[in-house]
Enzyme design. Sequence first.
Site, short mmCIF file in Angstrom:
data_model
loop_
_atom_site.label_atom_id
_atom_site.label_comp_id
_atom_site.label_asym_id
_atom_site.label_seq_id
_atom_site.Cartn_x
_atom_site.Cartn_y
_atom_site.Cartn_z
N GLU A 9 24.98 9.44 19.49
CA GLU A 9 25.40 10.61 20.25
C GLU A 9 26.47 11.35 19.43
OE1 GLU A 9 27.35 9.64 23.98
OE2 GLU A 9 26.05 11.07 24.99
N CYS A 54 26.12 14.66 28.17
CA CYS A 54 25.47 13.36 27.98
C CYS A 54 23.95 13.51 27.93
CB CYS A 54 25.90 12.39 29.06
SG CYS A 54 25.83 13.09 30.70
N LYS A 77 40.68 8.67 38.06
CA LYS A 77 41.43 8.96 36.83
C LYS A 77 40.64 9.97 35.99
CE LYS A 77 41.55 7.32 32.67
NZ LYS A 77 41.76 8.55 31.89
N GLU A 90 27.41 5.85 34.28
CA GLU A 90 26.64 6.96 33.73
C GLU A 90 27.13 7.15 32.30
OE1 GLU A 90 25.66 9.97 32.19
OE2 GLU A 90 26.64 11.27 33.67
#
Length: 485
Positions: free
Chosen positions: A392, A295, A187, A261
Amino acid sequence: MAKFEYAPAPESRSVVDIRSSYGLFIGGEFVDGLGDASFKTVSPATEEVLADITQAGPADVDRAVTAARTAYRGVWGRMSGADRGKYLFRIARIMQERARELAVLETIDNGKPIKESRDVDVPLAAAHFFYHAGWADKLEFAGLAGGSSAPRPVGVVGQVIPWNFPLLMLAWKIAPALACGNTVVLKPAETTPLTALLFAEICQQADLPPGVVNIITGAGETGRALVEHPDVDKIAFTGSTEVGKAIARSIAGTRKRATLELGGKAANIIFDDAAVDQAVEGIVNGIFFNQGHVCCAGSRVLVQESVHELVVGRLKRRLTTIRVGDPLDKNTDLGAINSAEQLERIRTLSGVGEAEGAERWSPPCELPSKGFWFPPTVFTGVSQSHRIAREEVFGPVVSVLTFRTPAEAVAKANNTPYGLSAGVWTEKGSLILWMADQLRAGVVWANTFNKFDPTSPFGGYKESGYGREGGRHGLEAYVTSGAGQ
Ligand code: NDP
């Protein structure tokens, strides 16, 4: 530093053919969804609606998993590694042949600069298929699955990927899974489905047996239905730590395996003996590559106190030359923010940075009136407790902190719930080795940043997730010493 004037050099869109609507890719063909739900994908640079995308519901997820299971029990499960390798090789070659089309489509749907999709995303995606094509017939010699001489595939793999590197993340997921003999249901993210759907066409072009790769589009609910489907043997997820934790919770107590991850808050550490201009390039590459939607981005720059002013001065001077604008223009350095939602998050966190007392700076730059844009932004005077130093931001925003000794640099760099990557800039080899040993990060770059290669494993410590992708280590997640499912 004078800013050069460039005439626009737009890449032509004529190489891509975007359909007005897309179905789901199940069992080797595009099919309509069983329900009526759909959503639009837009160009983040212009807000132009690009296509209508099918929203897969639980019944569609079930169809896709069934197709993957049938292919796994049938032709793909019986195929030799050498023959699987030929399919991967063929896919890689077609990706190279259609590289321009993939790059332009990625840039239109994602907003990243064409020079990045053209020179980084697409070549690396093809490289992942080439690399794993080479492994397909050598798995028994790789010491996988506890040294098994006959490692078996895991079965049907559910893969959920984010919007920051849509095609590249697809390659990171699908290439090792197929090399090891698994079948997949993938997906893509809601805001960036188009290159995954083009990849589905590439699977058809490569004559990949039906059901080996299935692509289902949708939002978080579709991802959740895939994760929770009882006939999926393994989950591979890249995305936010929050969703990663939810996935880990939902599969706890089942036989499903998972690799996650997740997020990062990497420290990019500049010592006073580092080559300053190279280090500044490293900071720019570390946080402004892909609009900071990375990331492993170097979002916390730690500068040794004695060179703080020098480094920040050179960084600001360098940022006045960054060109922000049309992602399809070959001169563009910083493209559009992927979505209105992400832009809002970046704005909010930057506002919090200011409110908490950090000093905010951006070069003078004109942003286009339509689309989602954020200027390159530097925060100085940041302390470790500031939210911009802990969370983040996932945008073109860097926080600069200082340190005096290597031990302090290590303590600050490791003072985060994440642990995905880090950078070290110094002339001293011994210091690089010592730092690499001390830093709790899956990847440590020395005098460089954001370097990727399919042969090199990538993954995190702590809340950055578990499992590795790439290299021999990355194969481990896709094999078992048992009989498979
Ligand atoms: P998400 O983690 O929500 O999205 C990643 C993928 O997971 C997408 O395909 C998403 O679908 C899907 N998904 C969402 N919810 C679920 C669920 N419950 N079960 C299974 N799959 C799910 O990231 P966002 O796009 O919402 O971004 C939010 C923040 O996450 C960003 O601001 C950034 O900080 C961070 N992020 C980190 C990434 C990384 O690589 N570390 C990548 C992307 C984001 P859909 O997109 O269709 O909703």
